[in-house]
Design an enzyme around this catalytic site. Structure first.
Site, PDB file in Angstrom:
ATOM      1  N   SER A 417       1.383  -6.178   2.920  1.00  0.00           N
ATOM      2  CA  SER A 417       0.415  -5.086   2.979  1.00  0.00           C
ATOM      3  C   SER A 417      -1.002  -5.588   2.760  1.00  0.00           C
ATOM      4  O   SER A 417      -1.941  -4.822   2.892  1.00  0.00           O
ATOM      5  CB  SER A 417       0.772  -3.986   1.974  1.00  0.00           C
ATOM      6  OG  SER A 417       1.161  -4.533   0.762  1.00  0.00           O
ATOM      7  N   HIS A 438       3.608  -3.763   9.638  1.00  0.00           N
ATOM      8  CA  HIS A 438       3.343  -3.134   8.349  1.00  0.00           C
ATOM      9  C   HIS A 438       3.857  -1.707   8.352  1.00  0.00           C
ATOM     10  O   HIS A 438       3.234  -0.807   8.912  1.00  0.00           O
ATOM     11  CB  HIS A 438       1.831  -3.191   8.049  1.00  0.00           C
ATOM     12  CG  HIS A 438       1.488  -2.661   6.699  1.00  0.00           C
ATOM     13  ND1 HIS A 438       0.318  -2.010   6.424  1.00  0.00           N
ATOM     14  CD2 HIS A 438       2.179  -2.679   5.531  1.00  0.00           C
ATOM     15  CE1 HIS A 438       0.303  -1.654   5.157  1.00  0.00           C
ATOM     16  NE2 HIS A 438       1.420  -2.049   4.602  1.00  0.00           N
ATOM     17  N   GLU A 450       1.710  -0.536  11.466  1.00  0.00           N
ATOM     18  CA  GLU A 450       0.566  -1.324  11.923  1.00  0.00           C
ATOM     19  C   GLU A 450       1.081  -2.654  12.476  1.00  0.00           C
ATOM     20  O   GLU A 450       1.835  -3.356  11.796  1.00  0.00           O
ATOM     21  CB  GLU A 450      -0.407  -1.576  10.761  1.00  0.00           C
ATOM     22  CG  GLU A 450      -1.150  -0.313  10.336  1.00  0.00           C
ATOM     23  CD  GLU A 450      -2.102  -0.537   9.151  1.00  0.00           C
ATOM     24  OE1 GLU A 450      -3.151   0.116   9.108  1.00  0.00           O
ATOM     25  OE2 GLU A 450      -1.784  -1.348   8.266  1.00  0.00           O
ATOM     26  N   ASN A 488      -4.674   1.140   4.550  1.00  0.00           N
ATOM     27  CA  ASN A 488      -4.960   0.921   3.129  1.00  0.00           C
ATOM     28  C   ASN A 488      -6.453   0.799   2.875  1.00  0.00           C
ATOM     29  O   ASN A 488      -6.963   1.259   1.855  1.00  0.00           O
ATOM     30  CB  ASN A 488      -4.244  -0.330   2.615  1.00  0.00           C
ATOM     31  CG  ASN A 488      -2.767  -0.054   2.379  1.00  0.00           C
ATOM     32  OD1 ASN A 488      -2.352   1.111   2.336  1.00  0.00           O
ATOM     33  ND2 ASN A 488      -1.978  -1.101   2.253  1.00  0.00           N
TER      34      ASN A 488
HETATM   35  P1  NAI Z   1      10.413  -5.396  -3.793  1.00  0.00           P
HETATM   36  O1  NAI Z   1       9.999  -6.190  -4.979  1.00  0.00           O
HETATM   37  O2  NAI Z   1      10.986  -4.055  -3.971  1.00  0.00           O
HETATM   38  O3  NAI Z   1      11.487  -6.242  -2.945  1.00  0.00           O
HETATM   39  C1  NAI Z   1      11.397  -7.595  -2.663  1.00  0.00           C
HETATM   40  C2  NAI Z   1      12.823  -8.120  -2.451  1.00  0.00           C
HETATM   41  O4  NAI Z   1      12.747  -9.395  -1.875  1.00  0.00           O
HETATM   42  C3  NAI Z   1      13.639  -8.249  -3.724  1.00  0.00           C
HETATM   43  O5  NAI Z   1      14.870  -7.556  -3.550  1.00  0.00           O
HETATM   44  C4  NAI Z   1      13.883  -9.752  -3.863  1.00  0.00           C
HETATM   45  O6  NAI Z   1      15.152 -10.038  -4.393  1.00  0.00           O
HETATM   46  C5  NAI Z   1      13.790 -10.200  -2.427  1.00  0.00           C
HETATM   47  N1  NAI Z   1      13.408 -11.594  -2.264  1.00  0.00           N
HETATM   48  C6  NAI Z   1      12.370 -12.235  -2.830  1.00  0.00           C
HETATM   49  N2  NAI Z   1      12.346 -13.515  -2.391  1.00  0.00           N
HETATM   50  C7  NAI Z   1      13.376 -13.673  -1.546  1.00  0.00           C
HETATM   51  C8  NAI Z   1      13.871 -14.748  -0.770  1.00  0.00           C
HETATM   52  N3  NAI Z   1      13.290 -15.937  -0.784  1.00  0.00           N
HETATM   53  N4  NAI Z   1      14.959 -14.552  -0.006  1.00  0.00           N
HETATM   54  C9  NAI Z   1      15.553 -13.352   0.037  1.00  0.00           C
HETATM   55  N5  NAI Z   1      15.129 -12.273  -0.680  1.00  0.00           N
HETATM   56  C10 NAI Z   1      14.045 -12.439  -1.448  1.00  0.00           C
HETATM   57  O7  NAI Z   1       9.148  -5.382  -2.834  1.00  0.00           O
HETATM   58  P2  NAI Z   1       8.694  -4.270  -1.790  1.00  0.00           P
HETATM   59  O8  NAI Z   1       7.941  -3.215  -2.461  1.00  0.00           O
HETATM   60  O9  NAI Z   1       9.873  -3.912  -0.935  1.00  0.00           O
HETATM   61  O10 NAI Z   1       7.650  -5.102  -0.901  1.00  0.00           O
HETATM   62  C11 NAI Z   1       8.077  -6.067   0.029  1.00  0.00           C
HETATM   63  C12 NAI Z   1       6.909  -6.370   0.964  1.00  0.00           C
HETATM   64  O11 NAI Z   1       6.512  -5.170   1.619  1.00  0.00           O
HETATM   65  C13 NAI Z   1       5.661  -6.880   0.261  1.00  0.00           C
HETATM   66  O12 NAI Z   1       5.059  -7.840   1.089  1.00  0.00           O
HETATM   67  C14 NAI Z   1       4.780  -5.644   0.115  1.00  0.00           C
HETATM   68  O13 NAI Z   1       3.411  -5.931   0.070  1.00  0.00           O
HETATM   69  C15 NAI Z   1       5.119  -4.930   1.407  1.00  0.00           C
HETATM   70  N6  NAI Z   1       4.899  -3.473   1.388  1.00  0.00           N
HETATM   71  C16 NAI Z   1       5.251  -2.712   0.315  1.00  0.00           C
HETATM   72  C17 NAI Z   1       5.049  -1.339   0.318  1.00  0.00           C
HETATM   73  C18 NAI Z   1       5.474  -0.489  -0.842  1.00  0.00           C
HETATM   74  O14 NAI Z   1       5.126   0.708  -0.879  1.00  0.00           O
HETATM   75  N7  NAI Z   1       6.224  -1.019  -1.795  1.00  0.00           N
HETATM   76  C19 NAI Z   1       4.438  -0.674   1.479  1.00  0.00           C
HETATM   77  C20 NAI Z   1       4.166  -1.557   2.593  1.00  0.00           C
HETATM   78  C21 NAI Z   1       4.368  -2.900   2.521  1.00  0.00           C
END
Ligand code: NAI
Length: 679
Positions: A417, A438, A450, A488
């Site tokens: 993001s 995105h 996006e 954003n």
């Molecule tokens: P989260 O922390 O909920 O999930 C991340 C997941 O990735 C975890 O389950 C973790 O175990 C896994 N993970 C980490 N490293 C790994 C690897 N090397 N191999 C396999 N799995 C791995 O994070 P979230 O909120 O889902 O965010 C993920 C991405 O999406 C980020 O880049 C964030 O900026 C983006 N994003 C988040 C939004 C939100 O509202 N939370 C909205 C839009 C984008």
């Protein structure tokens, strides 16, 4: 015997049944455009003079029966009088169908919406494909109007006022099975049986659905004022009359004229033509066409990915994977932990249960979503979507591991993001295939994606990413790889201003109310609490490196105190059972007169800055991105449309005034001069 028009193909078979095939020329979708209606009227005149044994309407298009009226023609309706003439002609044609002296049947598959369903309702029998792709409904309310080709009268007559009003007021579309339950269609069967079924209802008339006595009672003139009150209350909780007059007009229409169908029909036409020329309807029609423009970013026909591999099964990755499988893709979902993958499947099951209802469809969707802790799906994947932690180094490391395992033509997408693609690209040997996809949270509800193109992303990759996005029924918006991308970046100044207002002691409820009164779906304070104050802080701090956003101290303090909003139960609001408790305003409280302007103009000013920076390709796409990515009051047509309607010069003066009162964050962006020139 057969007759061919430009859009209709008419075949009369040896049983003297006339089949009216609609296949709108130069279009993949059937709509009731002016010339389609002209030809239909001409043919109905012929059929009336020499009636066959029966008339059957069907579509030769793959995607459905008829998707509605031609919305493009709406924008040409400048006066109420012109609109009324168009509507009355539509009514006349539907009445001709209804009065044909022979049985009439509509064979419905795929989309059967708006005017298309009104046409079906004018037929004596309706048979629909019981496939999950069948979508039946009257979505006119979403365009700021209500059905106008006699649809209000016929829908209420067929399904009873309760079901019919619910369908029309929500604008939702329903499956063939649900339509059958409501009595809106006679049979829900597989499409392969259409011809046999049509011949059978023609030979042996089918009885119409019986409306329940209590539903009929609601139509009684003594009951209607009471039902009206309930309906108004329901509508008012979602849309204000001043913002969205159509649902209120529809309720009034029914309450006044339900006893006299002829009058009901006449008043329906008048009411729709009045609504059609309102600013709300014009803006909503524009929003509809913006959606079509975004879908058109998907230009390539010869790209057919089948397998999606998602890495990271957290909030976003899990939901992206579940959504893609719901849309028919084979999806492997990889995470470091089994427990996370189990949670993904559990969430997916709840989503499928809600969306698909039938056990067979749910099982099929779950079968397409494969937990894959070792990443074995990588080698078959056509696209890899990365949704792991928001950390550039961790993402780069992952890309290095992934690239040798995937096909050379596989796209690598990141859901980051905030990280510019240029920071991630060096980790890849071939970064032409790196693109940002995105998604917004929650994935199943937010229509925008996006498509972030970095300096090295190839055009082909952008096109393919747009094509995949459209195929999963999301709206692709190409944006440059600049801080905060589009949504954003525009949203953050608005949220931060809300926090500043809270710091100044303006009651939280008053801040939120100013925004919802403007037409936002949720106030900014509640939104910040819902997104998570830690996430807001992180994005705001990132953005503050490149723009004058100003991160309020109280936000930092709350994050340090672990008051993160909804997820911790305490943020600006205290949350009880997931809902914010909003302390009531003092009876004599009056909010500052510039409250709404302070919030909204910071958002609009940033939208103008994005336009100047070329973050997206046009003014239209700024409006589209902000509406579909944040829920910005759609009836206002988006921030730039709103600025144009309110007057560019007046807004610049207002910003200058706010700048002198509250600080430079309100300084009118240089981009306003471009808009002044256009005015
Ligand atoms: P989260 O922390 O909920 O999930 C991340 C997941 O990735 C975890 O389950 C973790 O175990 C896994 N993970 C980490 N490293 C790994 C690897 N090397 N191999 C396999 N799995 C791995 O994070 P979230 O909120 O889902 O965010 C993920 C991405 O999406 C980020 O880049 C964030 O900026 C983006 N994003 C988040 C939004 C939100 O509202 N939370 C909205 C839009 C984008």
């Amino acid at each position: 015997m057969s007759t061919s028009y430009k859009h209709w193909n008419i075949i009369t078979d040896d049983e003297n049944i006339t089949w009216l095939h609609l296949d709108k020329a130069d279009s993949t979708t059937n709509v009731l455009s002016h010339d389609v209606m002209d030809e239909l009227e001409q043919e109905l005149n012929n059929l009336n003079k020499k009636p066959p044994r029966a008339v059957v309407f069907l579509s030769d298009k793959k995607n459905g029966f008829i998707a509605g009226a031609d919305v493009k023609e709406f924008s040409q309706l400048k006066t109420e009088h012109v609109a009324l003439t168009l509507i009355q002609r539509g009514q006349r044609i539907m009445n001709m169908i209804e009065r044909l002296p022979c049985p009439t049947v509509a064979l419905i598959h795929g989309f059967c919406l708006g005017g298309g369903f009104e046409l079906a309702l004018a037929c004596r029998y309706r048979i629909a494909d019981n496939d999950s792709k069948t979508k039946i409904g009257l979505p006119e309310i979403k365009l700021g109007i209500h059905p106008g080709f006699g649809g209000t009268v016929r829908c209420i007559r067929t399904a009873g006022p309760i079901n019919a009003m619910n369908l029309m007021l929500t604008g939702r579309s329903i499956s063939a099975r649900a339509a059958k339950k409501m009595g809106l269609i006679h049979y829900a069967i597989p499409r392969r049986h259409f011809i046999t079924a049509a011949k059978s209802v023609i030979k042996k008339a089918s009885p119409n659905h019986k409306i329940a006595w209590w539903a009929k009672l609601a139509n009684h003139k003594l009951a209607r004022p009471w039902v009206k009150k309930i309906l108004i209350r329901q509508v008012a909780s979602k849309a204000k009359r001043a913002h969205y007059p159509a649902p209120y007009a529809l309720i009034d229409l029914w309450e006044r004229h339900a006893d006299d169908e002829q009058r009901f029909m006449e008043e329906e036409a008048i009411s729709v033509s009045q609504l059609m020329v309102t600013k709300t309807a014009q803006n909503l029609v524009r929003v509809f066409s913006l959606q079509e423009q975004m879908k058109a970013y998907s230009k390539i026909d010869n790209y057919h990915p089948k397998h999606i591999h998602v890495i990271g099964g957290g909030v976003m990755g899990g939901d992206i994977a579940a959504w893609c499988a719901l849309q028919g893709y084979t999806v492997t979902i990889q995470d470091r932990e089994h427990a996370t993958l189990a949670r993904v499947l559990k969430r997916a099951y709840s989503l499928y249960k809600k969306k698909l209802k039938k056990r067979l469809f749910i099982t099929e969707a779950l079968d397409r979503l494969v937990p894959d802790i070792n990443g074995t799906g990588l080698k078959q994947a056509d696209i890899v979507i990365e949704a792991i932690f928001e950390d550039a180094e961790v993402k780069r490391q992952l890309f290095k591991e992934v690239e040798p395992k995937i096909k050379p033509e596989c796209i690598i997408a990141t859901n980051t993001s905030s990280i510019p693609l240029e920071e991630l690209a060096p980790a890849l040997k071939d970064s032409t295939r790196l693109v940002g996809l995105h998604f917004f949270n929650p994935v199943a509800k937010m229509p925008l994606v996006e498509i972030v193109h970095g300096k090295t992303t190839s055009d082909e990759t952008v096109q393919q990413a747009a094509s995949i996005t459209k195929s999963i029924r999301r709206l692709p918006l190409p944006v440059t790889s600049s801080p905060g991308f589009l949504v954003n970046r525009i949203l953050m100044p608005y949220l931060m201003e809300a926090v500043v207002l809270a710091e100044e002691g303006i009651p939280l409820k008053a801040i939120d109310q100013a925004a919802t009164d403007f037409g936002m779906p949720m106030g900014p304070i509640e939104l910040a609490d819902t997104v998570g104050l830690d996430i807001c802080l992180k994005v705001a701090e990132n953005l503050s490196q490149t723009m004058d956003i100003g991160v309020p101290e109280c936000l930092r303090n709350m994050v340090n105190a672990k008051q993160l909003g909804k997820k911790t139960g305490q943020g600006f609001y205290n949350f009880k059972k997931g809902k914010p408790v909003k302390p009531a305003l003092a009876k004599d409280y009056t909010p500052p007169t510039d409250l709404a302007d302070r919030l909204i103009l910071r958002l609009v000013n940033e939208a103008v800055a994005c336009l100047r920076d070329g973050v997206v390709e046009s003014t239209d796409m700024i409006d589209a991105g902000v509406i579909f990515g944040t829920g910005f009051a759609p009836f206002r047509g988006g921030p730039i449309c709103y600025a144009n309607n309110r007057g560019i010069e007046q807004l610049v003066k207002l910003l200058e005034n706010l700048d002198s009162l509250y600080g430079h964050r309100f300084k009118p962006d240089a981009g306003w001069s471009q808009l002044i020139k256009k005015e």
